[in-house]
Design an enzyme around this catalytic site. Structure first.
Site: not given
Ligand code: TGC
Ligand code: FAD
Length: 391
Positions: A97, A144-145, A247, A249, A275, A346, A370
Site C-alpha cells: 500500500r 519529522g513532525s 492529505n 496519502a 485450534r 499463541g 503521515e
Molecule cells: P501551519 O503553520 O499550520 O501551516 C503551514 C502552511 O501549510 C498549510 N497547511 C495545510 N495545507 C494543506 N493541508 C493541510 N493539512 C495543511 N496544514 C497546514 C497552512 O495553511 C499554511 O499555508 P500557507 O500558504 O499559509 O503558508 O503548519 P505547522 O508548521 O504548524 O505544522 C502543522 C503540522 C504539525 C500539522 C504539520 O507540520 C504536519 O502535518 N506535520 C506532520 C508531518 C508529516 O506528516 N510528515 C509526513 C511525511 S511523508 C510520509 O510520512 C510518507 S510515509 C509513506 C506512505 O505514505 O506510505
Molecule cells: P518525531 O517528529 O521526532 O517525533 C517523535 C515523537 O515525538 C513522536 O511520538 C511524536 O508524536 C512526538 N511529538 C512530535 N511533536 C510533538 C508535539 N508537538 N507534542 C507532543 N509530541 C510530539 N517521510 C517522508 O517525507 N517521505 C516518506 O516517503 C516517508 N516514508 C516513511 C517510511 C517509513 C517506514 C517511516 C517509519 C517513516 C517515513 N517517513 C517518510 C517519515 C515520517 O513521516 C516521520 O517518521 C514522521 O513524520 C515522524 O517524524 P520523526 O520520526 O522525526 O518523529
C-alpha cells in the site's frame, strides 16, 4: 460451524456502487495472486529493488497508480475507490500500500497539483504505468513532525537551482527515478524534481528495519545538486504544498489500515476455529468470542468512518482535520486489533506463517508516518479549542 465475515455483519455492501465493488474485487484478486504467496519472503529477506519495480508495473497495469487523478494516463476514479484499493492492498501488506500511496498520492499528486504542463507530460504517464517510480522527500532526521524546520536549502545560481541537504526515512528513495524534494528557498518551501543519477544526489538504503520490510526506505543525500530552472514545481511556495499531498496519502491510510486489521481478524477467526484447547475449539470460549466481537466492532466502525470520509472527499468537502480523525482512529484501532489477534494465535502468531504480527509491526510505522498519532491528536485538539499546540 461457519460464521459471518467481520465486515459482512452490518450489511454494508449496498454502500458501494458497482464500479467501486469491481475495483475492490480486482485489487483483492491481485493481492491474493501476487502478494499473499510472496509477502512472507519479501518481509523476511527485505524486499529487493527488482520486486518493487515489478510490483509497480503490475499496479500500473491495473490502473492503481495515481488512480484518483485525472488525465496523463491516470484512471480518474473517485476517492472512495482509491480508498478501497488501499484497503485491499494493505490486507496484503502495508508496504505494498505504501508503494501505491507514495507513488500516487505523494509524488504524482505533487506534480499533478503543482507542476508545469511540461513536468506533467514528462513524468506522469510513465509513473501511472509504473514504468517510472517516484519518491517524496519531506522528512529530515531532525525534522519529522515539524517539517517547517527543515534544513535542506535550494539557492539560485544564475538560472539554475543548487540543492543541499539530507532527507530521511524516504519510501522508495533508492529505487526512484524521480525524487520530489522539498527545500527552503528565499521564497518559501518549494518542491523540486530531482531525477535519479543527477550528480551529487544519492539515496542510500536504510537497513535493519523491524517494520515495513516489504518496502524500501532510504535517505536522500543532496550535495551541491545542480538542477535546471524548470526543475522547480511552479505552483506552490509554502508548506501548503507538501501538506496538501499528505492529505491525499493520509486519506488512503484511513482505509488501508483497516485492510491490515481485517486480514488479522480473519486469520484469527480461522485459527480459533481449527485450534483445540482443553478439548474444545478455541473459538467456542467466551473470552475468545469477546475478543473477536470487540475487534469486529472497531473494524466495522472504522470502515463506516472511512466510507463517510470517502463520500465527503468525493463531494469536495473533506477537511484536513477530518482526515486526522480518520487516520488517528483507524490506524490506532488497526494496531490494537493486530496485537489482539496475535494473542489468539499463541506461539504460532510469532512466525511469518500468519499475518498478524507482520501487520502489527508494519502498523507501528503507519502509526508514525503521515503524521504521528500525537500530531493528529493535536490537529483535532486545535480544532476543538481553537488553540495551536504547535507554536
Ligand atoms: P501551519 O503553520 O499550520 O501551516 C503551514 C502552511 O501549510 C498549510 N497547511 C495545510 N495545507 C494543506 N493541508 C493541510 N493539512 C495543511 N496544514 C497546514 C497552512 O495553511 C499554511 O499555508 P500557507 O500558504 O499559509 O503558508 O503548519 P505547522 O508548521 O504548524 O505544522 C502543522 C503540522 C504539525 C500539522 C504539520 O507540520 C504536519 O502535518 N506535520 C506532520 C508531518 C508529516 O506528516 N510528515 C509526513 C511525511 S511523508 C510520509 O510520512 C510518507 S510515509 C509513506 C506512505 O505514505 O506510505
Ligand atoms: P518525531 O517528529 O521526532 O517525533 C517523535 C515523537 O515525538 C513522536 O511520538 C511524536 O508524536 C512526538 N511529538 C512530535 N511533536 C510533538 C508535539 N508537538 N507534542 C507532543 N509530541 C510530539 N517521510 C517522508 O517525507 N517521505 C516518506 O516517503 C516517508 N516514508 C516513511 C517510511 C517509513 C517506514 C517511516 C517509519 C517513516 C517515513 N517517513 C517518510 C517519515 C515520517 O513521516 C516521520 O517518521 C514522521 O513524520 C515522524 O517524524 P520523526 O520520526 O522525526 O518523529
Amino acid at each position: 460451524m461457519t460464521g459471518t465475515a467481520p465486515l459482512d455483519l452490518l450489511s454494508t455492501e449496498h454502500l458501494l456502487d458497482d464500479e467501486e465493488r469491481a475495483i475492490r474485487d480486482t485489487v483483492r484478486k491481485f493481492v491474493d495472486d501476487r502478494v499473499r504467496p510472496n509477502v512472507a519472503e519479501w518481509y523476511e529477506q527485505g524486499i529487493d529493488d527488482d520486486t518493487v519495480r515489478e510490483t509497480a508495473r503490475e499496479a500500473g497495469k491495473l490502473g492503481l497508480l495515481g488512480m484518483h487523478l485525472e488525465g496523463y494516463g491516470c484512471a480518474g476514479t473517485n476517492a472512495t475507490s482509491y480508498g478501497l484499493a488501499c484497503m485491499e492492498l494493505e490486507a496484503g501488506d502495508s508496504g505494498v500500500r505504501s508503494l501505491v500511496s507514495v507513488q500516487g498520492s505523494l509524488a504524482m499528486f505533487a506534480i499533478h497539483a503543482f507542476g508545469s504542463e511540461e513536468q506533467k507530460q514528462r513524468w506522469l504517464p510513465g509513473m501511472a504505468a509504473g514504468e517510472l517510480i517516484g519518491c517524496f522527500g519531506l522528512t529530515e532526521a531532525d525534522f519529522g513532525s515539524n517539517p517547517a524546520g527543515m534544513r535542506t536549502r535550494a539557492r539560485r545560481d544564475g538560472d539554475d537551482w543548487v540543492l543541499d541537504g539530507t532527507k530521511m526515512w524516504i519510501t522508495n528513495g533508492s529505487v526512484a527515478d524521480v525524487a520530489v524534494v522539498w527545500a527552503k528557498t528565499d521564497d518559501g518551501v518549494r518542491g523540486f524534481l530531482v531525477p535519479a543519477g543527477t550528480p551529487g544526489f544519492s539515496a542510500p538504503k536504510i537497513t535493519r528495519k523491524l517494520s515495513l520490510r516489504a518496502s524500501i526506505t532510504s535517505e536522500l543525500v543532496l550535495e551541491n545538486v545542480r538542477l535546471p530552472a524548470d526543475a522547480v514545481l511552479p505552483e506552490v511556495s509554502s508548506l501548503r504544498g507538501p501538506l496538501s499531498c499528505l492529505n491525499e496519502a493520509r486519506f488512503g491510510i484511513v482505509f488501508g489500515a483497516l485492510g491490515a486489521a481485517r486480514d488479522c481478524l480473519q486469520t484469527a477467526l480461522d485459527y480459533a476455529a481449527s485450534r483445540e484447547v482443553f478439548d474444545r475449539s478455541l473459538s467456542s470460549y467466551q473470552i475468545t468470542q469477546t475478543k473477536l466481537a470487540d475487534m469486529t466492532l472497531e473494524l466495522q466502525k472504522g470502515y463506516l468512518l472511512a466510507l463517510h470520509l470517502g463520500r465527503l472527499k468525493d463531494a469536495g468537502e473533506l477537511q484536513p482535520r477530518q482526515i486526522s480523525f480518520g487516520k488517528l482512529n483507524n490506524v490506532r484501532e488497526a494496531l490494537a486489533i493486530a496485537r489482539e489477534c496475535r494473542t489468539i494465535l499463541g506461539a504460532s502468531g510469532i512466525t511469518l506463517e500468519y499475518s498478524p504480527l507482520r501487520h502489527a509491526n508494519n502498523l507501528e510505522s503507519v502509526l508514525t508516518y503521515e503524521g504521528t498519532s500525537e500530531v493528529h491528536q493535536l490537529v483535532i485538539g486545535q480544532a476543538l479549542t481553537g488553540e495551536s499546540a504547535f507554536t
